[in-house]
Write a protein that holds these residues in place. Structure first.
Motif, mmCIF file in Angstrom:
data_model
loop_
_atom_site.group_PDB
_atom_site.id
_atom_site.type_symbol
_atom_site.label_atom_id
_atom_site.label_comp_id
_atom_site.label_asym_id
_atom_site.label_seq_id
_atom_site.Cartn_x
_atom_site.Cartn_y
_atom_site.Cartn_z
ATOM 1 N N ALA A 128 0.873 -1.181 0.000
ATOM 2 C CA ALA A 128 0.000 0.000 0.000
ATOM 3 C C ALA A 128 0.913 1.235 0.000
ATOM 4 O O ALA A 128 1.792 1.333 -0.859
ATOM 5 N N THR A 129 0.696 2.171 0.902
ATOM 6 C CA THR A 129 1.569 3.356 1.015
ATOM 7 C C THR A 129 2.007 3.460 2.473
ATOM 8 O O THR A 129 1.678 2.599 3.283
ATOM 9 N N VAL A 130 2.695 4.558 2.827
ATOM 10 C CA VAL A 130 3.127 4.699 4.221
ATOM 11 C C VAL A 130 1.938 4.982 5.153
ATOM 12 O O VAL A 130 2.070 4.843 6.369
ATOM 13 N N HIS A 131 0.800 5.372 4.586
ATOM 14 C CA HIS A 131 -0.312 5.828 5.425
ATOM 15 C C HIS A 131 -1.101 4.660 6.030
ATOM 16 O O HIS A 131 -1.604 3.813 5.294
ATOM 17 N N VAL A 132 -1.259 4.693 7.332
ATOM 18 C CA VAL A 132 -2.041 3.630 7.986
ATOM 19 C C VAL A 132 -3.518 3.673 7.553
ATOM 20 O O VAL A 132 -4.088 2.629 7.189
ATOM 21 N N PRO A 133 -4.182 4.844 7.551
ATOM 22 C CA PRO A 133 -5.622 4.825 7.195
ATOM 23 C C PRO A 133 -5.880 4.304 5.777
ATOM 24 O O PRO A 133 -6.834 3.550 5.548
ATOM 25 N N ALA A 134 -5.033 4.673 4.817
ATOM 26 C CA ALA A 134 -5.259 4.195 3.446
ATOM 27 C C ALA A 134 -4.941 2.703 3.332
ATOM 28 O O ALA A 134 -5.530 1.993 2.506
ATOM 29 N N THR A 135 -4.031 2.224 4.178
ATOM 30 C CA THR A 135 -3.697 0.790 4.138
ATOM 31 C C THR A 135 -4.850 -0.044 4.700
ATOM 32 O O THR A 135 -5.227 -1.074 4.119
ATOM 33 N N THR A 136 -5.428 0.406 5.797
ATOM 34 C CA THR A 136 -6.565 -0.364 6.345
ATOM 35 C C THR A 136 -7.776 -0.233 5.424
ATOM 36 O O THR A 136 -8.581 -1.161 5.315
ATOM 37 N N LEU A 137 -7.877 0.893 4.715
ATOM 38 C CA LEU A 137 -8.955 1.031 3.723
ATOM 39 C C LEU A 137 -8.783 -0.018 2.614
ATOM 40 O O LEU A 137 -9.759 -0.658 2.186
ATOM 41 N N LEU A 138 -7.551 -0.216 2.155
ATOM 42 C CA LEU A 138 -7.301 -1.234 1.120
ATOM 43 C C LEU A 138 -7.722 -2.617 1.637
ATOM 44 O O LEU A 138 -8.343 -3.408 0.907
ATOM 45 N N ALA A 139 -7.421 -2.892 2.900
ATOM 46 C CA ALA A 139 -7.821 -4.182 3.483
ATOM 47 C C ALA A 139 -9.348 -4.301 3.501
ATOM 48 O O ALA A 139 -9.912 -5.347 3.133
ATOM 49 N N ASP A 140 -10.037 -3.229 3.907
ATOM 50 C CA ASP A 140 -11.514 -3.249 3.928
ATOM 51 C C ASP A 140 -12.071 -3.513 2.531
ATOM 52 O O ASP A 140 -13.016 -4.291 2.355
ATOM 53 N N LEU A 141 -11.484 -2.844 1.535
ATOM 54 C CA LEU A 141 -12.007 -2.975 0.167
ATOM 55 C C LEU A 141 -11.764 -4.384 -0.384
ATOM 56 O O LEU A 141 -12.630 -4.956 -1.061
ATOM 57 N N CYS A 142 -10.596 -4.948 -0.100
ATOM 58 C CA CYS A 142 -10.318 -6.312 -0.579
ATOM 59 C C CYS A 142 -11.308 -7.294 0.050
ATOM 60 O O CYS A 142 -11.841 -8.179 -0.632
ATOM 61 N N LEU A 143 -11.573 -7.117 1.335
ATOM 62 C CA LEU A 143 -12.511 -8.030 2.001
ATOM 63 C C LEU A 143 -13.922 -7.860 1.432
ATOM 64 O O LEU A 143 -14.609 -8.839 1.125
ATOM 65 N N ALA A 144 -14.338 -6.604 1.243
ATOM 66 C CA ALA A 144 -15.700 -6.348 0.758
ATOM 67 C C ALA A 144 -15.880 -6.838 -0.681
ATOM 68 O O ALA A 144 -16.924 -7.399 -1.032
ATOM 69 N N LYS A 145 -14.875 -6.639 -1.514
ATOM 70 C CA LYS A 145 -14.993 -7.019 -2.916
ATOM 71 C C LYS A 145 -14.597 -8.470 -3.159
ATOM 72 O O LYS A 145 -14.831 -9.013 -4.239
ATOM 73 N N GLY A 146 -13.937 -9.087 -2.164
ATOM 74 C CA GLY A 146 -13.647 -10.510 -2.267
ATOM 75 C C GLY A 146 -12.379 -10.846 -3.016
ATOM 76 O O GLY A 146 -12.302 -11.874 -3.684
ATOM 77 N N GLN A 147 -11.355 -9.997 -2.918
ATOM 78 C CA GLN A 147 -10.045 -10.430 -3.423
ATOM 79 C C GLN A 147 -9.238 -10.964 -2.233
ATOM 80 O O GLN A 147 -9.108 -10.279 -1.214
ATOM 81 N N ARG A 148 -8.733 -12.172 -2.353
ATOM 82 C CA ARG A 148 -7.848 -12.701 -1.304
ATOM 83 C C ARG A 148 -6.597 -11.836 -1.352
ATOM 84 O O ARG A 148 -6.007 -11.652 -2.430
ATOM 85 N N ALA A 149 -6.199 -11.288 -0.215
ATOM 86 C CA ALA A 149 -5.156 -10.262 -0.288
ATOM 87 C C ALA A 149 -4.232 -10.323 0.905
ATOM 88 O O ALA A 149 -4.639 -10.667 2.018
ATOM 89 N N LEU A 150 -2.982 -9.986 0.648
ATOM 90 C CA LEU A 150 -1.976 -9.846 1.698
ATOM 91 C C LEU A 150 -1.464 -8.419 1.553
ATOM 92 O O LEU A 150 -1.021 -8.027 0.460
ATOM 93 N N ILE A 151 -1.555 -7.644 2.630
ATOM 94 C CA ILE A 151 -1.429 -6.191 2.499
ATOM 95 C C ILE A 151 -0.461 -5.634 3.527
ATOM 96 O O ILE A 151 -0.537 -5.970 4.712
ATOM 97 N N GLY A 152 0.417 -4.744 3.059
ATOM 98 C CA GLY A 152 1.348 -4.119 3.993
ATOM 99 C C GLY A 152 1.380 -2.614 3.878
ATOM 100 O O GLY A 152 1.320 -2.059 2.775
ATOM 101 N N LYS A 153 1.499 -1.968 5.029
ATOM 102 C CA LYS A 153 1.829 -0.542 5.069
ATOM 103 C C LYS A 153 3.283 -0.423 4.652
ATOM 104 O O LYS A 153 4.160 -1.074 5.230
ATOM 105 N N VAL A 154 3.569 0.387 3.647
ATOM 106 C CA VAL A 154 4.944 0.548 3.184
ATOM 107 C C VAL A 154 5.751 1.300 4.245
ATOM 108 O O VAL A 154 5.279 2.286 4.808
#
Ligand code: GUN
Ligand code: FE
Length: 440
Positions: A128-154
């Motif tokens: 993702a990016t260095v930002h915590v809020p945008a990183t957790t947003l990416l996690a929320d979106l992957c879960l809601a849209k159903g992409q299996r995802a592994l996500i990191g705050k840069v």
């Protein structure tokens, strides 16, 4: 089509449970439990009561993309004519800095996930990016849209390498932010193995030693995977050697960052002993052949790595690689391996171009795009063997805007080879993740 949890389905298609071995199946009966796990795969099973796919449709395991910079989707196909270090400073860091704006983040991340799923990528390892809020947003979106995802705050905290407007304020801040994302993702309601946190130092040059060892300790303590870049380009490879006195892989291991099922991107300049070190730590490589053509100035010795026993999967490296499709990445992996190959081994004749026995074929590329990537991550997906979660795509070769002409007389693996070279988004009729229909 529909959700397939708890159903029996009658299907034809292909999978590659192990490296180099493609299995074709025709009218096999697959049975899923209520959580989307495959509990039966019978080539000659009883089809009574089974859901039947439209005539001619073929199923394949969903694709795994082992290296995505999610924010960079906004600059896909941009500035591929400059060296990596300029590309990062001039284009990429300013773009990623914009993800402090959550509306922008939501727009880009939503489009990315939708497009990747539509192209058949059911699992992605995201920076993702260095930002915590945008990183957790990416996690929320992957879960809601159903992409299996592994996500990191840069993580990038070194003031000598990272601009003041886009970096972690300190090593402590970077580690605290990473811990916050791990805790958030591990506590997400309804997250049953769909979204995983990843410790994500961008690469050694962007991080201080204190930060790298703190992240290593955090990954070990929490049992969290790590992702980063390793030996990507001459510049990066040499920078790490000068700064640490070690190879990039050795430095990552010494900082405690090589935990099992971690994935490091590129590796074009890895030595044989670097590869052995990664194998010993159960770490894998994201092979990014398109990106490597633009930014590495080298070809990853894929076949040698596989023969050594290294876990490898494919990465689009968006936007270092200019396409979202793992189909195209697989094609490029084959082409790059052919371009690396020479009839004469450079070890025998140093002036010779290329290396002997470097080529891979479509069977290996298909494995890397599916089970190879999943195995590197230690996830139960990527084939249709019992015990796997049902992440799959249905291909319609007769799709109106993408007809693939399958002529009589070409059977078995030849069909898969033709599909691999011909498939476009138009042919991807339905995509299921965890047994749930997400596209089509
Ligand atoms: N090395 C550090 N950051 C990046 C990135 O965003 N893309 C690529 N290709 N290499 C990197
Ligand atoms: Fe990258």
């Amino acid at each position: 089509m529909k959700d397939l949890r708890g159903q029996k389905i009658l299907v034809s298609g292909f999978h590659a449970p192990t490296l180099g071995v493609v299995e074709a199946f025709e009218d096999a009966v697959l049975t899923l439990d209520d959580a989307g796990r495959i509990v039966g795969f019978e080539p000659d099973g009883d089809p009574t009561g089974a859901t039947i796919l439209p005539t001619g449709w073929l199923i394949l395991p969903g694709f795994v993309d082992l290296h995505v910079h999610a924010p960079q989707y906004a600059q896909l196909g941009t500035a591929l004519d400059v060296p990596l270090e300029d590309w990062l400073q001039t284009y990429t860091f300013p773009l990623e800095a914009r993800f402090s704006d959550l509306d922008f983040a939501k727009a880009v991340y939503s489009a990315l996930i939708d497009d990747m799923l539509a192209l058949g990528t059911t699992t992605a390892l995201h920076f993702a990016t260095v930002h915590v809020p945008a990183t957790t947003l990416l996690a929320d979106l992957c879960l809601a849209k159903g992409q299996r995802a592994l996500i990191g705050k840069v993580v990038m905290d070194d003031p000598d390498q990272c601009p003041p407007e886009y970096r972690d304020a300190s090593a402590e801040d970077a580690i605290a932010g990473t811990r916050a994302v791990i805790e958030y993702i591990n506590a997400m309601p309804g997250n049953d193995g769909m979204v995983h946190p990843v410790v994500t130092p961008r690469f050694v040059p962007s991080c201080t030693d204190a930060c790298l060892s703190g992240l290593g300790a955090l990954a070990q303590k929490t049992g969290t995977r790590v992702q980063s870049h390793v030996s990507e380009s001459d510049w990066e490879h040499d920078y790490v050697r000068v700064r640490t006195g070690r190879s990039d892989a050795e430095a990552l291991a010494d900082f405690g960052l090589m935990v099992p099922h971690s994935v490091f991107a590129h590796g074009t300049h890895l030595s044989g002993s670097d590869m052995d070190l990664m194998i010993a730590h159960q770490a894998g490589v994201a092979h990014c052949p398109l990106s490597n053509a633009y930014f590495s100035g080298a070809v990853f010795p894929l076949r040698a790595a596989l023969e050594r026993g290294l876990n490898v999967g494919l990465g689009s490296d968006m936007s270092g690689g200019p396409v979202a499709s793992i189909w195209e990445t697989a094609r490029m992996a084959i082409a790059a391996s052919r371009m690396l190959e020479s009839g004469v081994d450079a070890a025998v004749a140093p002036e010779a171009r290329g290396r002997g026995a470097a080529r891979i074929d479509f069977r290996t590329a298909f494995y890397l795009a599916t089970r190879g990537g999943a195995k590197a991550l230690g996830l139960p997906v990527g084939s249709f063997e019992p015990g796997m979660k049902f992440d799959a795509i249905a291909i319609d070769p007769k799709a109106a805007k993408g007809t693939i002409r399958l002529w009589p007389g070409y059977d078995g693996d030849l069909v898969l080879e033709k599909l691999l070279y011909s498939i476009s988004r138009a042919n991807i009729a339905t995509v299921w993740v965890d047994g749930l229909r997400r596209v089509g």
